[in-house]
Motif scaffolding. Sequence first.
Motif, short mmCIF file in Angstrom:
data_model
loop_
_atom_site.label_atom_id
_atom_site.label_comp_id
_atom_site.label_asym_id
_atom_site.label_seq_id
_atom_site.Cartn_x
_atom_site.Cartn_y
_atom_site.Cartn_z
N GLN A 57 -2.01 4.77 -5.98
CA GLN A 57 -1.48 3.51 -5.80
C GLN A 57 -1.94 2.83 -6.59
O GLN A 57 -0.89 2.12 -7.14
CB GLN A 57 -2.67 2.12 -4.75
N VAL B 75 -4.83 -3.05 -1.23
CA VAL B 75 -3.54 -4.03 -2.15
C VAL B 75 -4.14 -5.50 -2.38
O VAL B 75 -4.92 -6.23 -1.23
CB VAL B 75 -2.49 -3.96 -1.50
N TYR C 186 1.07 -1.04 -0.02
CA TYR C 186 0.13 -0.27 0.13
C TYR C 186 0.85 1.18 0.14
O TYR C 186 1.90 1.30 0.82
CB TYR C 186 -0.99 -0.01 0.87
N CYS C 187 0.41 2.26 -1.19
CA CYS C 187 1.31 2.97 -0.50
C CYS C 187 0.27 4.72 -1.27
O CYS C 187 -1.35 5.12 -1.85
CB CYS C 187 2.01 3.44 -2.19
#
Length: 460
Positions: free
Chosen positions: A214, A273, A87-88
């Motif tokens: 993302q 994600v 995850y970003c």
Amino acid sequence: MMNIKPLLIGLGLGITILSGCSDDLNLVGSTIQPDGDKMPVYVDTFQMQATTLLMDSVYARTTSGLLGEFYDPLYGNVKSDYICQFYCPDDFKFKKEPINGQIDSVDFKIMYQNSAWVGDSLAPMRAQIYQVTKELERDFYTNFDPLEYCDMTQSLGMQTYTAYDNSIPDSIRGAKDSDGYPLYTPTITIRMPKEFGQKFYDESVKNPSTFNSQENFNKFFQGLYVTNTYGSGNILQINYSAISIYYKYNLKGSQGQDSTARASETFNVTKEVLQLNRFKNTDLNSLLEPSDSIAYLKTPAGVYTQLTIPAQDIVDRIGDRVINNIPLTMKAYPQEEWQWALPAPANLLLLPKDSLPTFFVNNKIEDNKTAFRADYNASSRSYPFGNIANLMQEHIKNNPDKDMVLLLIPVERITAKSNSYYGQSQTYTTALNNYLLPSGVKLLKSEDATKIIVTTTEYK
């Protein structure tokens, strides 16, 4: 006169229960009812068939995973690993500027709970990671081929471990916070190349839009494949996976003096994600051989039991009578007693075979109409599903010319509690997932164990 009907039906069903499955009681209850209000209760006996089916892939949408390899003398070998994205946060930036723009180190952490494993906790194992080089598809079935997604020629790191780390003192292992939660989390730490983290920082400077969403981040970094490349005898249940990038930065003191401080950036595997879990079973042939006495269940993604109930024969015999009761209980043989023998799955789901493709995908739970759940009763070695009359009536309404084909599926049950009007807590199901831990059970399929007793009422 109408008020007496429920009592008379209850008496008829009581006779049915006390009489077991005696064929002499095909018609019961009619003689105890008033002449003008007869509702005969019938009991008919049928035989269902049970067979063992290979199930090499199941739906498993989860942020936890299994890692390792385990062999059971009866249920064969299973190898478990997973691919994960990270995850970003939108518009991610490094919190500080690394000194000279240089990263110090990078690691990948695999975290699990104490005793969250199957098999020998002291078996030496090795975890190894590889970079994903192809964008992942949104497919949560467990038979993916890692060679389709990864560059297996270049490892990003490896670490030998045992599930129970003897180097951790008991004082640390048993420490808890003020709320009673454990302070120690067993962790496998894999050191990664420093260049891997440097690439992340350089990208954040040169192309900050990579970290704006993302979707952009996934194009830059597709994820990691986490597998076991040495050892057998243990499978870990992973709770949490994360990459951490470490660096130093300059810190200005209150008097204007310079000092050095440390910082890190972490990318986690979260529900936002994808994580793909893979299970590879071998040595299942003995479970699939025809048997007159045993049907098998084995997880993860091993074998299911299929039940075929002769619905056509039931329709022919009962005609337009109303089905009141079809009790179904699956009985099991004793579990094996060797070291690290697999346990019986705690919950079984019973549903029509053609419902399987959509049941877990659509996050369904048991409704006691088209899907039933049973807890394992260890004292009686059985799975009691109760009355499945609703399921049979639904089948007859939609498919009167076909036998009813059902699957028994080991599931993980997620629950919550609610308070009733009288203040008593009640447990209810909030989610059902395919059971992913290793388990196995042998179900009886003798003539007596597969007998189906159908109680019907004729309304006139």
